[in-house]
Design a protein around this motif. Structure first.
Motif, PDB file in Angstrom:
ATOM      1  N   ALA A  27      -0.953  -7.579  -6.850  1.00 31.84           N
ATOM      2  CA  ALA A  27      -1.235  -6.317  -7.541  1.00 31.84           C
ATOM      3  C   ALA A  27      -1.750  -5.272  -6.553  1.00 31.84           C
ATOM      4  CB  ALA A  27      -2.238  -6.546  -8.670  1.00 31.84           C
ATOM      5  N   VAL A  28      -2.591  -5.696  -5.618  1.00 32.25           N
ATOM      6  CA  VAL A  28      -3.099  -4.772  -4.601  1.00 32.25           C
ATOM      7  C   VAL A  28      -1.968  -4.324  -3.683  1.00 32.25           C
ATOM      8  CG1 VAL A  28      -4.611  -4.616  -2.579  1.00 32.25           C
ATOM      9  CG2 VAL A  28      -5.459  -5.642  -4.684  1.00 32.25           C
ATOM     10  N   ILE A  29      -1.113  -5.261  -3.278  1.00 32.99           N
ATOM     11  CA  ILE A  29       0.016  -4.908  -2.406  1.00 32.99           C
ATOM     12  C   ILE A  29       0.937  -3.917  -3.095  1.00 32.99           C
ATOM     13  CG2 ILE A  29       2.136  -5.825  -1.366  1.00 32.99           C
ATOM     14  CD1 ILE A  29       0.512  -8.338  -0.635  1.00 32.99           C
ATOM     15  N   PHE A  30       1.247  -4.148  -4.362  1.00 24.70           N
ATOM     16  CA  PHE A  30       2.109  -3.217  -5.079  1.00 24.70           C
ATOM     17  C   PHE A  30       1.429  -1.862  -5.246  1.00 24.70           C
ATOM     18  CE2 PHE A  30       4.496  -7.002  -6.461  1.00 24.70           C
ATOM     19  CZ  PHE A  30       5.763  -6.554  -6.141  1.00 24.70           C
ATOM     20  N   GLY A  31       0.122  -1.849  -5.440  1.00 27.19           N
ATOM     21  CA  GLY A  31      -0.601  -0.582  -5.510  1.00 27.19           C
ATOM     22  C   GLY A  31      -0.510   0.195  -4.210  1.00 27.19           C
ATOM     23  N   VAL A  33       1.892  -0.136  -1.952  1.00 23.46           N
ATOM     24  CA  VAL A  33       3.285   0.291  -1.780  1.00 23.46           C
ATOM     25  C   VAL A  33       3.565   1.521  -2.646  1.00 23.46           C
ATOM     26  CG1 VAL A  33       5.702  -0.386  -2.129  1.00 23.46           C
ATOM     27  CG2 VAL A  33       4.110  -1.970  -1.059  1.00 23.46           C
ATOM     28  N   TYR A  34       3.049   1.534  -3.876  1.00 25.26           N
ATOM     29  CA  TYR A  34       3.204   2.718  -4.715  1.00 25.26           C
ATOM     30  C   TYR A  34       2.545   3.929  -4.060  1.00 25.26           C
ATOM     31  CZ  TYR A  34       5.294   0.912  -9.000  1.00 25.26           C
ATOM     32  OH  TYR A  34       6.168   0.427  -9.921  1.00 25.26           O
ATOM     33  N   ALA A  35       1.343   3.743  -3.511  1.00 24.32           N
ATOM     34  CA  ALA A  35       0.632   4.860  -2.888  1.00 24.32           C
ATOM     35  C   ALA A  35       1.379   5.384  -1.660  1.00 24.32           C
ATOM     36  CB  ALA A  35      -0.778   4.420  -2.505  1.00 24.32           C
ATOM     37  N   ILE A  57      11.084   3.097  -9.108  1.00 18.99           N
ATOM     38  CA  ILE A  57      10.477   1.837  -9.561  1.00 18.99           C
ATOM     39  C   ILE A  57      11.176   0.651  -8.920  1.00 18.99           C
ATOM     40  CG2 ILE A  57      10.198   0.334 -11.579  1.00 18.99           C
ATOM     41  CD1 ILE A  57       9.680   2.898 -13.208  1.00 18.99           C
ATOM     42  N   VAL A  58      12.499   0.671  -8.905  1.00 22.38           N
ATOM     43  CA  VAL A  58      13.252  -0.452  -8.336  1.00 22.38           C
ATOM     44  C   VAL A  58      13.014  -0.562  -6.831  1.00 22.38           C
ATOM     45  CG1 VAL A  58      15.580  -1.312  -7.887  1.00 22.38           C
ATOM     46  CG2 VAL A  58      14.972  -0.503 -10.162  1.00 22.38           C
ATOM     47  N   LEU A  59      13.062   0.557  -6.119  1.00 24.01           N
ATOM     48  CA  LEU A  59      12.865   0.514  -4.670  1.00 24.01           C
ATOM     49  C   LEU A  59      11.452   0.064  -4.307  1.00 24.01           C
ATOM     50  CD1 LEU A  59      14.763   3.707  -3.460  1.00 24.01           C
ATOM     51  CD2 LEU A  59      15.419   1.313  -3.170  1.00 24.01           C
ATOM     52  N   ILE A  60      10.462   0.581  -5.010  1.00 27.18           N
ATOM     53  CA  ILE A  60       9.082   0.191  -4.736  1.00 27.18           C
ATOM     54  C   ILE A  60       8.868  -1.277  -5.083  1.00 27.18           C
ATOM     55  CG2 ILE A  60       6.707   0.556  -5.516  1.00 27.18           C
ATOM     56  CD1 ILE A  60       7.382   3.566  -5.585  1.00 27.18           C
ATOM     57  N   LEU A 115       5.426   1.652 -16.389  1.00 26.35           N
ATOM     58  CA  LEU A 115       5.843   2.358 -15.188  1.00 26.35           C
ATOM     59  C   LEU A 115       5.453   1.614 -13.919  1.00 26.35           C
ATOM     60  CD1 LEU A 115       7.125   5.013 -14.128  1.00 26.35           C
ATOM     61  CD2 LEU A 115       4.817   5.959 -14.089  1.00 26.35           C
ATOM     62  N   TYR A 116       4.209   1.138 -13.863  1.00 28.91           N
ATOM     63  CA  TYR A 116       3.707   0.549 -12.622  1.00 28.91           C
ATOM     64  C   TYR A 116       3.712  -0.969 -12.594  1.00 28.91           C
ATOM     65  CZ  TYR A 116       2.077   5.229 -11.596  1.00 28.91           C
ATOM     66  OH  TYR A 116       2.022   6.567 -11.351  1.00 28.91           O
TER      67      TYR A 116
END
Length: 145
Positions: A27-31, A33-35, A57-60, A115-116
Motif C-alpha cells: 500500500a505504501v509502495i503504491f502510494g 508510485v501514485y505520488a 490507473i492501469v499504468l500506475i 480510484l486508488y
C-alpha cells in the motif's frame, strides 16, 4: 504467549504477520508510485478524461506491481501473492467502512477507494498469482533449480 508459541513451546510461524505487513508495504509502495507518476501521466495526449484516468490507473498499477514483485527474489515465494491478497482484503475493508458514512461522504469514499485501491489490488493479484504459479510449476518440474 500463545500468539507466538505452541503448547509444546515451539515457535509459531509468523507467516500471516509477514503477509499482513507485506500488504501494508505494498500500500505504501503504491502510494509512492501514485505520488510520483500522477503528474507526469497528466501530460498523456488523451482528450477524454475518463480514458485518461483509466490509462493512468492501469499504468500506475503495473509499475507498482512490478516494484512489489521484486520480493519474489526472497526465498519464500508465497509472500508476494498472499500480500496482494491481503491488499485486496484491505480494499474490501475500506468499502465496508464506507457503508458507515453518510450518503455524500460514502460516494466520495467509494470513488477514492475505487480510484486508488481497486486497480492495484486486481492487477497485482493477477500478475503475482500468475508468476507464483509459474514459479511453483517450474520448481516442481525441476526447471527452476
Amino acid at each position: 504467549m500463545s500468539l507466538f508459541f505452541t503448547k509444546e513451546g515451539k515457535r509459531k510461524s509468523p507467516r500471516i504477520l509477514s503477509y499482513f505487513f507485506g500488504a501494508l508495504l505494498f500500500a505504501v509502495i503504491f502510494g509512492l508510485v501514485y505520488a510520483l507518476l500522477t503528474v507526469p501521466l497528466q501530460s498523456l495526449p488523451i482528450q477524454n478524461q475518463t480514458i485518461l484516468t483509466a490509462v493512468q490507473i492501469v499504468l500506475i498499477a503495473l509499475v507498482g506491481t512490478l516494484c512489489c514483485c521484486l520480493l519474489f527474489f526472497l526465498r519464500d515465494k508465497r509472500i508476494v501473492p498472499y500480500s496482494f491478497a491481503g491488499l485486496a482484503v484491505l480494499v474490501m475493508m475500506f468499502y465496508v467502512a464506507a457503508l458507515a458514512l453518510d450518503s455524500a461522504a460514502r460516494v466520495n469514499m467509494i470513488y477514492l477507494v475505487s480510484l486508488y485501491g481497486l486497480g492495484p489490488a486486481v492487477i497485482g493479484n493477477l500478475i503475482s498469482w500468475s508468476i507464483y504459479h509459474r514459479l511453483s510449476c517450474c520448481k516442481q518440474t525441476n526447471m527452476w533449480g
